[in-house]
Design a protein around this motif. Structure first.
Motif, PDB file in Angstrom:
ATOM      1  N   PRO A 199       0.823  -1.208   0.000  1.00 41.21           N
ATOM      2  CA  PRO A 199       0.000   0.000   0.000  1.00 41.21           C
ATOM      3  C   PRO A 199       0.861   1.264   0.000  1.00 41.21           C
ATOM      4  O   PRO A 199       1.814   1.383   0.778  1.00 41.21           O
ATOM      5  CB  PRO A 199      -0.834  -0.115   1.272  1.00 41.21           C
ATOM      6  N   ALA A 200       0.511   2.179  -0.891  1.00 40.86           N
ATOM      7  CA  ALA A 200       1.329   3.377  -1.077  1.00 40.86           C
ATOM      8  C   ALA A 200       0.439   4.605  -1.218  1.00 40.86           C
ATOM      9  O   ALA A 200      -0.721   4.523  -1.644  1.00 40.86           O
ATOM     10  CB  ALA A 200       2.212   3.230  -2.317  1.00 40.86           C
ATOM     11  N   LEU A 201       1.031   5.739  -0.876  1.00 41.07           N
ATOM     12  CA  LEU A 201       0.376   7.036  -0.993  1.00 41.07           C
ATOM     13  C   LEU A 201       1.281   7.920  -1.847  1.00 41.07           C
ATOM     14  O   LEU A 201       2.498   7.934  -1.646  1.00 41.07           O
ATOM     15  CB  LEU A 201       0.217   7.643   0.398  1.00 41.07           C
TER      16      LEU A 201
ATOM     17  N   VAL B 131       5.322   6.266   1.030  1.00 42.71           N
ATOM     18  CA  VAL B 131       4.814   7.550   0.551  1.00 42.71           C
ATOM     19  C   VAL B 131       5.785   8.035  -0.517  1.00 42.71           C
ATOM     20  O   VAL B 131       6.992   8.130  -0.275  1.00 42.71           O
ATOM     21  CB  VAL B 131       4.736   8.597   1.684  1.00 42.71           C
ATOM     22  N   VAL B 132       5.273   8.331  -1.691  1.00 44.16           N
ATOM     23  CA  VAL B 132       6.085   8.870  -2.774  1.00 44.16           C
ATOM     24  C   VAL B 132       5.718  10.339  -2.949  1.00 44.16           C
ATOM     25  O   VAL B 132       4.540  10.675  -3.143  1.00 44.16           O
ATOM     26  CB  VAL B 132       5.851   8.116  -4.104  1.00 44.16           C
TER      27      VAL B 132
ATOM     28  N   LEU C 142       3.693  -0.038  -6.471  1.00 38.05           N
ATOM     29  CA  LEU C 142       2.799   0.756  -5.636  1.00 38.05           C
ATOM     30  C   LEU C 142       1.454   0.054  -5.628  1.00 38.05           C
ATOM     31  O   LEU C 142       0.817  -0.073  -6.691  1.00 38.05           O
ATOM     32  CB  LEU C 142       2.664   2.185  -6.174  1.00 38.05           C
ATOM     33  N   GLY C 143       1.014  -0.394  -4.468  1.00 29.79           N
ATOM     34  CA  GLY C 143      -0.189  -1.212  -4.425  1.00 29.79           C
ATOM     35  C   GLY C 143       0.101  -2.541  -5.099  1.00 29.79           C
ATOM     36  O   GLY C 143       1.001  -3.275  -4.695  1.00 29.79           O
ATOM     37  N   ASP C 144      -0.637  -2.830  -6.177  1.00 24.01           N
ATOM     38  CA  ASP C 144      -0.441  -4.082  -6.916  1.00 24.01           C
ATOM     39  C   ASP C 144       0.014  -3.833  -8.347  1.00 24.01           C
ATOM     40  O   ASP C 144      -0.082  -4.728  -9.194  1.00 24.01           O
ATOM     41  CB  ASP C 144      -1.752  -4.883  -6.939  1.00 24.01           C
ATOM     42  N   ALA C 145       0.514  -2.630  -8.635  1.00 25.17           N
ATOM     43  CA  ALA C 145       0.927  -2.295 -10.004  1.00 25.17           C
ATOM     44  C   ALA C 145       2.334  -1.701  -9.999  1.00 25.17           C
ATOM     45  O   ALA C 145       2.788  -1.137  -9.002  1.00 25.17           O
ATOM     46  CB  ALA C 145      -0.055  -1.317 -10.639  1.00 25.17           C
TER      47      ALA C 145
END
Length: 328
Positions: free
Chosen positions: A34-36, A62-63, A129-132
């Motif tokens: 999980p990413a933001l 976090v990016v 990021l996430g699943d991609a």
């Protein structure tokens, strides 16, 4: 009359939060990692973290598209909760060495809570990021470390402040040199060449027609190249409006003294070959005349829609006093 374009269709595996100033829009990518992307303004860090937790549970990464205060304000709180922070190498390195100029926070008088960068990002790096998988695309101009994120399968492009449906990012000719506008224009051309299906900007709505949005942005960016004085004025107006937003306005009799004390205004005056006092007076007069700012209840206030900020949330140290700062 031609029909209006259909609203953009977002993939189901991402969550988009369009936010008013002083926050940047926030992209959440739930999944295995999980990413933001960007974390808003420090005055709304609790709100950002709560929203992320509610929609993803935890945040691993976090990016930041760049280091301005409206993009990194939740970093410290999210990092304290276990998230790593990723940012373009040209901005990651000064943060690591605690350079006093980090985030242009003191220069712009925009508070940023202390954080560190765990993952410096180079051009072309792939990030899960996430699943991609997303590709880092260096897009300097608005800041030297500004980056975009490209998801080639869906042809999604996170563009940061490089452009929006109504604007392009201001450039700082004083800090970043006289070629900053040319650099920003070249970055826009690079992004346009990707031919994205969907543009996710840091401010305002998602453009319904990416090609038209890029065409308009390229025209606007070319004007900044062709008119350096206009580029200086454009940046000054944006910085001043932001200052008013985060402070619930400034008392009318304190506005010009406030401006006289700002490094960005002194630099702008030098580039325009006027005194800081004359520039401050003209900036206030011009923005009142255009109704970009209004005088209400004895305070000069930004007219654009923006969310209120609690005064106590602004009390964070400038980077020169961040923990880990050592002798230079």
């Amino acid at each position: 009359m031609s029909p209006r374009p259909a609203p953009p269709v977002l993939p189901s595996w991402l969550t988009w939060w369009q936010r008013p100033f002083p926050d940047a829009n926030t992209l959440l990518l739930p999944g295995r990692q999980p990413a933001l992307v960007d974390s808003g303004f420090v005055g709304h860090a609790d709100e950002t973290a709560a929203w992320a937790r509610a929609n993803a549970g935890t945040i691993d990464l976090v990016v930041n598209t760049h280091w301005h205060s409206d993009h990194v304000g939740g970093n410290a709180l999210l990092q304290a909760g276990g998230a790593a922070i990723a940012a373009g190498t040209p901005e990651a390195e000064p943060i690591s060495r605690r350079d006093p100029g980090c985030c242009a926070a003191e220069y712009l008088d925009q508070p940023v809570a202390p954080y560190t960068v765990d993952v410096p990002l180079e051009d072309g790096r792939l990030l899960r990021l996430g699943d991609a998988d997303w590709e880092v695309v260096r897009t300097p101009g608005h800041t030297p470390g500004h980056l975009a994120l490209w998801q080639p399968e869906e042809r999604l492009l996170v563009v940061g402040d490089a452009l929006s449906d109504y604007d392009v990012g201001w450039v700082n000719l004083a800090l970043d040199g006289p070629d900053a506008a040319d650099t920003a224009l070249a970055s826009l051309k690079r992004m346009a060449d990707l031919d994205p299906r969907l543009i996710l900007p840091s401010h305002g709505p998602i453009p319904t027609d990416p090609a038209a949005a890029f065409a308009a942005a390229l025209r606007r960016a070319q004007r900044l190249v062709d008119d350096p004085a206009g580029a200086v004025w454009y940046g000054a107006r944006r910085i001043f409006a932001f200052a008013l937003m985060i402070r619930d306005g400034i008392p009318a009799d304190e506005v010009e003294p406030y401006l006289h004390a700002r490094a960005w205004l002194t630099d702008a005056a030098r580039l325009l070959d006027v005194t800081p006092e004359d520039l401050a007076a003209e900036l206030v007069t011009t923005m009142l005349g255009s109704r970009a700012v209004v005088l209400r209840d004895g305070r000069l206030r930004a007219a654009a829609d923006h969310a209120p900020v609690a005064a106590e949330t602004l009390r964070v140290p400038y980077p020169r006093a961040w923990p880990g700062t050592g002798p230079r």
